[in-house]
Scaffold this motif. Sequence first.
Motif, PDB file in Angstrom:
ATOM      1  N   LYS A 211       0.860  -1.435   0.029  1.00 30.96           N
ATOM      2  CA  LYS A 211       0.148   0.083  -0.092  1.00 30.96           C
ATOM      3  C   LYS A 211       0.741   1.310   0.010  1.00 30.96           C
ATOM      4  O   LYS A 211       0.408   2.337  -0.902  1.00 30.96           O
ATOM      5  CB  LYS A 211      -0.936   0.009   1.279  1.00 30.96           C
ATOM      6  N   ILE A 212       1.987   1.348   0.776  1.00 27.11           N
ATOM      7  CA  ILE A 212       2.658   2.205   0.950  1.00 27.11           C
ATOM      8  C   ILE A 212       3.638   2.393  -0.512  1.00 27.11           C
ATOM      9  O   ILE A 212       3.500   3.737  -1.012  1.00 27.11           O
ATOM     10  CB  ILE A 212       3.730   2.450   1.809  1.00 27.11           C
ATOM     11  N   LYS A 213       4.174   1.327  -0.853  1.00 24.48           N
ATOM     12  CA  LYS A 213       4.774   1.369  -2.156  1.00 24.48           C
ATOM     13  C   LYS A 213       4.083   1.903  -3.290  1.00 24.48           C
ATOM     14  O   LYS A 213       4.430   2.636  -4.345  1.00 24.48           O
ATOM     15  CB  LYS A 213       5.309  -0.005  -2.434  1.00 24.48           C
ATOM     16  N   LYS A 214       2.757   1.513  -3.381  1.00 19.28           N
ATOM     17  CA  LYS A 214       1.824   2.051  -4.387  1.00 19.28           C
ATOM     18  C   LYS A 214       1.820   3.519  -4.464  1.00 19.28           C
ATOM     19  O   LYS A 214       1.670   4.201  -5.347  1.00 19.28           O
ATOM     20  CB  LYS A 214       0.528   1.461  -4.317  1.00 19.28           C
ATOM     21  N   GLN A 215       1.583   4.237  -3.123  1.00 12.91           N
ATOM     22  CA  GLN A 215       1.315   5.431  -2.955  1.00 12.91           C
ATOM     23  C   GLN A 215       2.720   6.313  -3.086  1.00 12.91           C
ATOM     24  O   GLN A 215       2.788   7.434  -4.100  1.00 12.91           O
ATOM     25  CB  GLN A 215       0.925   5.906  -1.260  1.00 12.91           C
ATOM     26  N   VAL A 216       3.695   5.715  -2.984  1.00  8.59           N
ATOM     27  CA  VAL A 216       5.209   6.446  -3.470  1.00  8.59           C
ATOM     28  C   VAL A 216       5.479   6.510  -4.940  1.00  8.59           C
ATOM     29  O   VAL A 216       5.936   7.441  -5.476  1.00  8.59           O
ATOM     30  CB  VAL A 216       6.302   5.643  -2.860  1.00  8.59           C
ATOM     31  N   LYS A 217       4.713   5.347  -5.615  1.00 13.30           N
ATOM     32  CA  LYS A 217       4.963   5.225  -7.338  1.00 13.30           C
ATOM     33  C   LYS A 217       3.824   6.131  -7.839  1.00 13.30           C
ATOM     34  O   LYS A 217       3.818   6.037  -9.239  1.00 13.30           O
ATOM     35  CB  LYS A 217       5.115   3.984  -7.542  1.00 13.30           C
ATOM     36  N   SER A 218       2.744   6.453  -7.127  1.00 16.65           N
ATOM     37  CA  SER A 218       1.765   7.149  -7.966  1.00 16.65           C
ATOM     38  C   SER A 218       1.878   8.777  -7.663  1.00 16.65           C
ATOM     39  O   SER A 218       1.930   9.218  -6.613  1.00 16.65           O
ATOM     40  CB  SER A 218       0.538   6.661  -7.298  1.00 16.65           C
ATOM     41  N   LYS A 219       1.613   9.463  -8.965  1.00 12.00           N
ATOM     42  CA  LYS A 219       1.971  10.918  -9.004  1.00 12.00           C
ATOM     43  C   LYS A 219       0.815  11.256  -8.076  1.00 12.00           C
ATOM     44  O   LYS A 219       0.819  12.483  -7.403  1.00 12.00           O
ATOM     45  CB  LYS A 219       1.514  11.393 -10.381  1.00 12.00           C
ATOM     46  N   GLU A 220      -0.566  10.706  -7.891  1.00  8.70           N
ATOM     47  CA  GLU A 220      -1.638  11.185  -7.126  1.00  8.70           C
ATOM     48  C   GLU A 220      -1.502  10.922  -5.612  1.00  8.70           C
ATOM     49  O   GLU A 220      -2.160  11.115  -4.936  1.00  8.70           O
ATOM     50  CB  GLU A 220      -2.809  10.557  -7.571  1.00  8.70           C
ATOM     51  N   GLY A 221      -0.369   9.766  -5.400  1.00 12.74           N
ATOM     52  CA  GLY A 221      -0.370   9.373  -4.178  1.00 12.74           C
ATOM     53  C   GLY A 221       0.976  10.250  -3.328  1.00 12.74           C
ATOM     54  O   GLY A 221       0.594  11.541  -2.872  1.00 12.74           O
ATOM     55  N   LEU A 222       1.840   9.926  -2.996  1.00 10.63           N
ATOM     56  CA  LEU A 222       2.846  10.455  -1.945  1.00 10.63           C
ATOM     57  C   LEU A 222       4.086  10.138  -2.690  1.00 10.63           C
ATOM     58  O   LEU A 222       5.319   9.890  -2.115  1.00 10.63           O
ATOM     59  CB  LEU A 222       2.941   9.846  -0.857  1.00 10.63           C
ATOM     60  N   PRO A 223       4.454  10.755  -4.079  1.00  6.11           N
ATOM     61  CA  PRO A 223       5.671  10.756  -4.688  1.00  6.11           C
ATOM     62  C   PRO A 223       6.919  11.369  -3.741  1.00  6.11           C
ATOM     63  O   PRO A 223       7.928  11.372  -4.018  1.00  6.11           O
ATOM     64  CB  PRO A 223       5.384  11.222  -5.905  1.00  6.11           C
ATOM     65  N   ASN A 224       6.343  12.553  -2.995  1.00  8.45           N
ATOM     66  CA  ASN A 224       7.379  13.378  -2.614  1.00  8.45           C
ATOM     67  C   ASN A 224       7.913  12.748  -1.004  1.00  8.45           C
ATOM     68  O   ASN A 224       8.797  12.963  -0.636  1.00  8.45           O
ATOM     69  CB  ASN A 224       6.804  14.742  -2.063  1.00  8.45           C
ATOM     70  N   LEU A 225       7.295  11.598  -0.627  1.00 12.51           N
ATOM     71  CA  LEU A 225       7.820  11.015   0.398  1.00 12.51           C
ATOM     72  C   LEU A 225       9.334  10.560   0.379  1.00 12.51           C
ATOM     73  O   LEU A 225      10.025  10.623   1.233  1.00 12.51           O
ATOM     74  CB  LEU A 225       6.941   9.695   0.644  1.00 12.51           C
TER      75      LEU A 225
END
Length: 340
Positions: A211-225
């Motif tokens: 779930k975290i990995k998906k957010q990191v790889k998504s522009k709409e997620g958390l790429p800035n993490l």
Amino acid sequence: MKNEKKIQILKKAIDITSDYLNIDKLKFLKDNPRVYACTHGEPGFSDLIEEEQQEIIYAKLLEEPSVKNLHPEIKRHAGLMESILVRHDTMEVIEGNSRLAVYRKLNQEDQTGEWELIPCDIVSSLTDEQQFAFLSQIHVKGKTPWSAYEKANSAYVIRERGWSIEKIAKLIGESETTIRTRIDTVQMMKDNRDNKRPHFSYYDVIVRNPKIKKQVKSKEGLPNLLNVIKNFEDSGEDNKFTAKDLRDKLPVVLENRRVLQKFKDNKLNLEEAYQRSRKSDLEDKVKRAQGLLDDISVSEVEQLEQKRLKSFKYAVGKLTKKVKRIRDMIEKQLTQDNGT
């Protein structure tokens, strides 16, 4: 005087000769994970000539806690309690790079010649498989384990040579999933141009949590993490959150879209977002209470005696007051959120 013995690697007996060798003739093993961990982030390292690379490795190793701790121990004992392992065909130190660094440091400090020769176990040569298997046996599953970061680099380096995940896992004696996770974690650090060893645990959390990995790889997620983690200090004291926080708290925040958006917009830090998100547990409590109340039927109420009916009405009245109290709390929180 030379002594001969054998070691068993991958079911094959390898002849070893024990002798003393000059420290200046020996080379640090660049692919040793501890050495690699010190140098892989060094700009232009791979473009340097061999002698320059060896000097950088030596300087980097002297900064390592393991070397700093070894220095007084070796000096106190006036030598090694365990020989280093050297490949005669390359003069590389397969096992004992930290000890070689200490000997060179002591030789610089003493200058009497006492530290010029170092006790060695010498093999004529090793295949890549034998070398990797030997190091893995000692440091991955043996008595002097590498750190998680060094284990990951060990797998990454050998994978870069073209070895399959299956082959690496078989030689180490660990699962393919474990090896793949280690390699993916190092790759994520490299892609993010982050070579700080203390940051490894953050990337490890991301790779292990889909779930975290998906957010990191998504522009709409958390790429800035990843950029936030990259700029963390090594000490961790002033960092926004720990790797443990990331593992335990971010998944809870991801379940609450409204709070997640505030976290993404930097209106809430991770701890604040977590505290607000975990309030969703209250919804489960309300739903459980609702389920119990749904079971009350008209026929059950009709069957109550007059005295029990009045008592039941009183209990329902108290329940109504508790519901009103909760509704007031919700309205207050909504008003505060709208004003944020």
